[in-house]
Scaffold this motif. Structure first.
Motif, PDB file in Angstrom:
ATOM      1  N   TYR A   1      14.716  24.663   6.738  1.00 19.28           N
ATOM      2  CA  TYR A   1      14.836  23.513   5.835  1.00 19.28           C
ATOM      3  C   TYR A   1      14.289  22.221   6.439  1.00 19.28           C
ATOM      4  O   TYR A   1      14.394  21.172   5.841  1.00 19.28           O
ATOM      5  CB  TYR A   1      16.292  23.336   5.408  1.00 19.28           C
ATOM      6  CG  TYR A   1      16.757  24.451   4.498  1.00 19.28           C
ATOM      7  CD1 TYR A   1      16.307  24.528   3.187  1.00 19.28           C
ATOM      8  CD2 TYR A   1      17.621  25.442   4.961  1.00 19.28           C
ATOM      9  CE1 TYR A   1      16.710  25.563   2.358  1.00 19.28           C
ATOM     10  CE2 TYR A   1      18.036  26.476   4.132  1.00 19.28           C
ATOM     11  CZ  TYR A   1      17.573  26.533   2.832  1.00 19.28           C
ATOM     12  OH  TYR A   1      17.972  27.561   2.007  1.00 19.28           O
TER      13      TYR A   1
ATOM     14  N   PHE B   1      19.968  21.865   1.865  1.00 22.14           N
ATOM     15  CA  PHE B   1      19.936  23.275   2.254  1.00 22.14           C
ATOM     16  C   PHE B   1      20.765  24.062   1.253  1.00 22.14           C
ATOM     17  O   PHE B   1      21.604  23.510   0.539  1.00 22.14           O
ATOM     18  CB  PHE B   1      20.431  23.487   3.684  1.00 22.14           C
ATOM     19  CG  PHE B   1      21.840  23.006   3.941  1.00 22.14           C
ATOM     20  CD1 PHE B   1      22.925  23.856   3.803  1.00 22.14           C
ATOM     21  CD2 PHE B   1      22.076  21.691   4.338  1.00 22.14           C
ATOM     22  CE1 PHE B   1      24.217  23.413   4.040  1.00 22.14           C
ATOM     23  CE2 PHE B   1      23.357  21.238   4.585  1.00 22.14           C
ATOM     24  CZ  PHE B   1      24.441  22.108   4.438  1.00 22.14           C
TER      25      PHE B   1
ATOM     26  N   GLN C   1      23.768  24.534  -3.437  1.00 20.84           N
ATOM     27  CA  GLN C   1      22.738  23.679  -2.856  1.00 20.84           C
ATOM     28  C   GLN C   1      23.339  22.350  -2.439  1.00 20.84           C
ATOM     29  O   GLN C   1      24.006  21.674  -3.223  1.00 20.84           O
ATOM     30  CB  GLN C   1      21.616  23.441  -3.870  1.00 20.84           C
ATOM     31  CG  GLN C   1      20.575  22.427  -3.432  1.00 20.84           C
ATOM     32  CD  GLN C   1      19.610  22.964  -2.391  1.00 20.84           C
ATOM     33  OE1 GLN C   1      19.409  24.168  -2.294  1.00 20.84           O
ATOM     34  NE2 GLN C   1      19.013  22.075  -1.622  1.00 20.84           N
TER      35      GLN C   1
ATOM     36  N   SER D   1      18.599  27.434  10.111  1.00 20.43           N
ATOM     37  CA  SER D   1      18.757  26.438   9.044  1.00 20.43           C
ATOM     38  C   SER D   1      17.930  25.204   9.341  1.00 20.43           C
ATOM     39  O   SER D   1      17.260  24.653   8.455  1.00 20.43           O
ATOM     40  CB  SER D   1      20.235  26.056   8.886  1.00 20.43           C
ATOM     41  OG  SER D   1      21.039  27.181   8.644  1.00 20.43           O
TER      42      SER D   1
END
Length: 658
Positions: free
Chosen positions: A86, A266, A259, A82
């Motif tokens: 992102y 993310f 979202q 993650s």
């Protein structure tokens, strides 16, 4: 040892020494560490890092805070992914997604660590038998998935019983002593899912932002100890410490609420796919209106598509009629008033979708045509009349008393233009004085309702509300649905505008006629010939998706490429304009720009937001590495400029929210 401080350092991993002789902390353990002049929380990530340079003196870990790891090692890979994908600081991601008390450099009390979770005494429910459609879908899913990674799209028309399939899937996982994570887009939908699964397992974990920090910590530790086989929640439940996870279900997978925007951007729906791959488990994406990307990948056999084409009670989907608007903008078409009246006489209920809260979208001087705007944001102030008469900015939440006269010309005639939920509520009460009208929007939810308004269990006759009325409700007496003001949503500068309208209308249609025949939906539009409305009228989801995908392929939008949206902002408009005028030259000077497209700069859809002026760029590429490289470039250029900020979202679900 390698430690991740819970802060926003660009380099997430720092090396510290450990000199204690009693025990060495294992990965996932919280420790107290020095960082500059502060003492903060860090998480042990690796106990055997590469050796530091010989002349470097390492600072020591000051204290082990807890007797065992509170961040299990099975979560580390998805956190790292993650952070990488992102472009988010790992420590900041931990700080924003873990229970708040874990960020304090203090040991957890023995009472918290030893808290006992009691099992539910509810009897095991007698689940209804599967319909033929449900049985076929479940058996096919069961035959294709095992203890390995797979992605299944469960497309079921509203009322087809997707939750019943979730129950069977979960029961199969429970029978193997594995755990299930069930994600839902809205907090208000959690109770009905909790009720549906009550009794199937001794205890259900629920995590969301509206529970207290200590209760969230208690749930976290209970999940960590393996006391809960099922966790239900919105995106804040995604990182739950399920050490024996066997299945992830993403309900309403199309919903943009997955979202996260504020602070860190993310997408939990997308991360669920990677998490399932990392854990080598199946993931199910459920929706009546799956994302175009999901259906595209199902068509190319990367995902498996399973369908429930019929409602379980046998009633057909309501007919969708395209109805012209009234000549007077602020009133309902006369034909729809007649439909509502007939519904009232039949003892049946009506739901009306108007995705705009407040009383009037703008207050305008009739003399000089001046429209009242927010001073902090470049948006119109919305007139609210309930609970009090106020002008409200829906972006920064500023509130003002409405003026008696125009600030520009001094005129005293201020027109309350446009239609929103409060005005619609008043109009309906005027036309039908004997009917009970309920309004459901963000304002009423925060005061007196949850988003699960028990409309079907009351003597109310008409429900007017924003998009939340289209999500997850099972209205037993509703036979008429009305959709207002959708044409304006199509004019928004976003490549997903059509898809969002399509999904929202079909979701609303799904609330109609679930338990009674003769359901019907009226979509009020001045543009009935638009292809979108023709697809909607015919429930032609496959045709609509092909239409959408053709456009996205032509312009390189997902799933045919990756995108990132960057927003440059400053309270000083002159500084911002100087920055954007120089970035184009810097971007092209000595850089390898092959394979990446940079569109912009353009003023953001809302140019001024919360006192910040904003310009945006759209980055397109087939390579995530090139997307990252572009983000890094903008970060580097703006870092030394005081008062300037850059924010970004990778593969955002829309281009308007950021």
């Amino acid at each position: 040892m390698t430690i991740v401080p819970m802060t926003g350092l660009p380099e997430p991993f720092l090396t510290y020494s450990w000199t204690a002789t009693d025990r060495t902390p294992i990965p996932g353990t919280r420790v107290r560490i020095p960082l500059g002049k502060r003492e903060i929380v860090g998480f042990v990530w690796n106990t055997t890092p590469p050796g530091p340079p010989k002349k470097l003196t390492l600072k020591p870990v000051l204290e082990i805070l807890d007797p065992y790891p509170v961040l299990p090692a099975c979560l580390h890979p998805i956190y790292e992914f993650s952070s990488w994908f992102y472009r988010l600081p790992l420590g900041l991601l931990l700080r924003n997604t873990l229970p708040q008390p874990l960020a304090k450099p203090l040991p957890l009390s023995s009472k918290v660590l030893k808290s006992v979770s009691f099992s539910s005494n509810r009897p095991i429910p007698e689940l209804p038998p599967l319909t033929d459609d449900q049985k076929q879908v479940f058996l096919e899913w069961e035959s294709k998935q095992a203890d390995h990674f797979s992605i299944t799209v469960l497309r079921g028309v509203t009322g087809s019983g997707k939750t019943r399939i979730y129950q069977e899937m979960a029961n199969q996982i429970f029978s193997r002593d594995r755990q299930v994570l069930l994600l839902t887009p809205e907090i208000g939908l959690v109770p009905q899912l909790e009720e549906a699964f009550s009794g199937l397992v001794p205890r259900i974990g629920v995590i969301h932002s509206q529970i207290t920090p200590m209760k969230r910590l208690s749930s976290w530790l209970s999940i960590l100890r393996g006391e809960m086989s099922l966790v239900i929640g919105p995106r804040s439940a995604f990182f739950s410490p399920l050490t024996n996870l066997g299945l992830i279900i993403v309900d309403e997978e199309h919903d943009s609420a997955y979202q996260a925007w504020e602070g860190l951007s993310f997408n939990v729906r997308n991360l669920a796919l990677k998490y399932a791959q990392l854990r080598q488990i199946p993931v199910v994406l459920g929706s009546a209106t799956p994302l175009a990307e999901s259906l595209y990948y199902a068509g190319s056999h990367r995902y498996t598509l399973l369908s429930l084409p019929r409602r379980i009670h046998g009633f057909s989907l309501p007919k969708i009629t395209l109805t012209p608007p009234s000549r007077k903008e602020q009133t309902f078409p006369r034909s729809l008033l007649s439909e509502i009246d007939q519904n009232l006489k039949n003892g049946e209920q009506t739901v009306i979708l108007l995705n705009r809260r407040g009383y009037a979208p703008l207050l305008q001087c009739l003399t000089c045509k001046n429209v009242l705007m927010c001073k902090k944001c470049s948006v119109r102030l919305v007139l609210h009349k309930k609970p009090t008469r106020q002008l409200v900015c829906h972006l920064c939440a500023s509130r003002f008393n409405p003026p008696d006269r125009c600030s520009e010309c001094g005129g005293t005639f201020l027109s309350e233009d446009g239609l929103a939920t409060q005005k619609a509520e008043d109009l309906l009460s005027f036309h039908f004085p004997d009917a009970r009208v309920i309004r459901l929007d963000q304002d009423t939810r925060s005061r007196e309702h949850s988003s699960r308004t028990p409309f079907s269990e009351t003597d109310a006759h008409i429900l007017i509300g924003t998009q939340m009325i289209a999500k997850g409700h099972d209205f037993r007496q509703v036979t008429l649905g009305i959709v207002l003001e959708m044409d304006q949503a199509l004019s928004l500068p976003d490549y997903r505008s059509e898809e969002r309208v399509f999904q929202l209308v079909l979701q609303l249609a799904g609330r109609v006629g679930r338990h009674k025949p003769s359901g019907r939906v009226h979509l009020v539009t001045a543009k009935p010939d638009l292809p979108l409305y023709q697809y909607l009228k015919n429930y032609d989801q496959d045709g609509f998706v092909l239409h959408v995908l053709r456009e996205r392929k032509a312009f390189g939008y997902p799933p045919f490429g990756r995108i990132a949206l960057l927003t440059l902002s400053s309270k000083d408009e002159k500084t911002l304009l100087e920055i954007v005028s120089s970035l184009d030259r810097l971007w092209r000077a000595g850089r390898d720009t092959e394979g990446v497209s940079l569109l912009g700069p353009v003023p953001a859809p809302v140019y001024k937001a919360k006192l910040y002026y904003r310009y945006q760029y759209l980055i397109k590429s087939s390579s995530i590495e090139k997307i990252h490289s572009a983000i890094d470039f903008f970060q580097k250029q703006l870092a030394p400029i005081r008062g300037a900020h850059v924010g970004w979202a990778v593969d955002p679900p829309d281009l308007l929210s950021f």
